[in-house]
Scaffold this motif. Structure first.
Motif, PDB file in Angstrom:
ATOM      1  N   GLU A   1     -68.955 -13.790 -33.322  1.00 13.38           N
ATOM      2  CA  GLU A   1     -70.408 -13.541 -33.033  1.00 13.38           C
ATOM      3  C   GLU A   1     -70.776 -11.963 -33.770  1.00 13.38           C
ATOM      4  OE1 GLU A   1     -74.182 -14.586 -31.684  1.00 13.38           O
ATOM      5  OE2 GLU A   1     -72.432 -15.197 -31.757  1.00 13.38           O
TER       6      GLU A   1
ATOM      7  N   LEU B   1     -74.616  -9.127 -26.856  1.00 12.19           N
ATOM      8  CA  LEU B   1     -73.990  -9.872 -28.101  1.00 12.19           C
ATOM      9  C   LEU B   1     -73.413 -10.885 -26.792  1.00 12.19           C
ATOM     10  CD1 LEU B   1     -73.040  -7.221 -29.808  1.00 12.19           C
ATOM     11  CD2 LEU B   1     -72.831  -9.595 -31.327  1.00 12.19           C
ATOM     12  N   ASN B   2     -73.661 -12.256 -26.700  1.00 11.86           N
ATOM     13  CA  ASN B   2     -73.560 -13.023 -26.152  1.00 11.86           C
ATOM     14  C   ASN B   2     -73.229 -14.383 -27.084  1.00 11.86           C
ATOM     15  OD1 ASN B   2     -72.571 -12.380 -23.181  1.00 11.86           O
ATOM     16  ND2 ASN B   2     -74.995 -12.074 -23.218  1.00 11.86           N
ATOM     17  N   THR B   3     -71.770 -14.986 -26.812  1.00 11.33           N
ATOM     18  CA  THR B   3     -71.875 -16.327 -27.575  1.00 11.33           C
ATOM     19  C   THR B   3     -71.859 -17.094 -26.848  1.00 11.33           C
ATOM     20  OG1 THR B   3     -70.940 -17.582 -29.596  1.00 11.33           O
ATOM     21  CG2 THR B   3     -69.494 -15.559 -28.565  1.00 11.33           C
ATOM     22  N   SER B   4     -72.382 -18.577 -27.583  1.00 14.51           N
ATOM     23  CA  SER B   4     -72.226 -20.086 -26.096  1.00 14.51           C
ATOM     24  C   SER B   4     -70.510 -20.612 -26.474  1.00 14.51           C
ATOM     25  CB  SER B   4     -72.936 -20.904 -26.645  1.00 14.51           C
ATOM     26  OG  SER B   4     -73.161 -21.217 -27.738  1.00 14.51           O
ATOM     27  N   ASN B   5     -69.920 -19.603 -27.514  1.00 11.46           N
ATOM     28  CA  ASN B   5     -68.150 -20.031 -27.657  1.00 11.46           C
ATOM     29  C   ASN B   5     -67.661 -19.641 -26.892  1.00 11.46           C
ATOM     30  OD1 ASN B   5     -69.145 -22.060 -29.999  1.00 11.46           O
ATOM     31  ND2 ASN B   5     -70.110 -19.572 -31.201  1.00 11.46           N
TER      32      ASN B   5
ATOM     33  N   ALA C   1     -64.031 -15.579 -30.704  1.00 16.92           N
ATOM     34  CA  ALA C   1     -65.283 -15.978 -30.679  1.00 16.92           C
ATOM     35  C   ALA C   1     -66.262 -15.343 -29.961  1.00 16.92           C
ATOM     36  CB  ALA C   1     -65.271 -17.589 -29.531  1.00 16.92           C
ATOM     37  N   ILE C   2     -65.764 -13.996 -29.331  1.00 21.21           N
ATOM     38  CA  ILE C   2     -66.917 -13.392 -29.333  1.00 21.21           C
ATOM     39  C   ILE C   2     -66.885 -12.092 -30.662  1.00 21.21           C
ATOM     40  CG2 ILE C   2     -68.057 -10.766 -27.482  1.00 21.21           C
ATOM     41  CD1 ILE C   2     -65.895 -12.838 -25.377  1.00 21.21           C
TER      42      ILE C   2
END
Length: 126
Positions: free
Chosen positions: A65, A6-10, A61-62
């Protein structure tokens, strides 16, 4: 079981060979977060309070996500460069959890990435 990245731009992009989080079954392992601002890449460390709030925002944020929140956190690890400042971090950290606090350990280290003062990692359950 399958491992899912999992990765998020947030949240800030990893600054090394790792991912923001890995889901394995019902567990989510979130890499240690420091006070990097996801939008600018700058450190938000004018004070330890600002630094800790930014770390918690990155963790949030993670978790989001992954469809989770702080209520899903089972365990945290807090790394501090000065244990004498533990109370300052602890006061802010506690604001992000309801009464169901996770298990935790806090350790003092000699240095952290980008020479910040605090880093926090979490393990959460779905």
């Amino acid at each position: 079981m399958e491992k899912k990245i999992l990765n998020t731009s947030n949240a800030p992009a990893p600054i090394g060979p790792y991912n923001q989080a890995v889901r394995y079954g019902d567990l989510l392992f979130v890499s240690g977060q420091i006070c990097l601002d996801a939008g600018t890449g700058a450190l938000k460390n004018a004070s330890l309070q600002e630094e800790t709030h930014q770390v918690m925002a990155n963790l949030k944020a993670i978790l989001q996500e992954a469809g989770l929140g702080f209520g899903n956190v089972l365990k945290t690890t807090i790394f501090l460069t000065d244990m004498n400042r533990f109370a300052e971090v602890n006061e802010i950290y506690g604001q992000y959890f309801d009464d169901a606090f996770p298990a935790r350990e806090t350790v003092q280290v000699s240095a952290l990435p980008r020479f910040v003062n605090v880093e926090i990692s979490v393990i959460a359950g779905a």
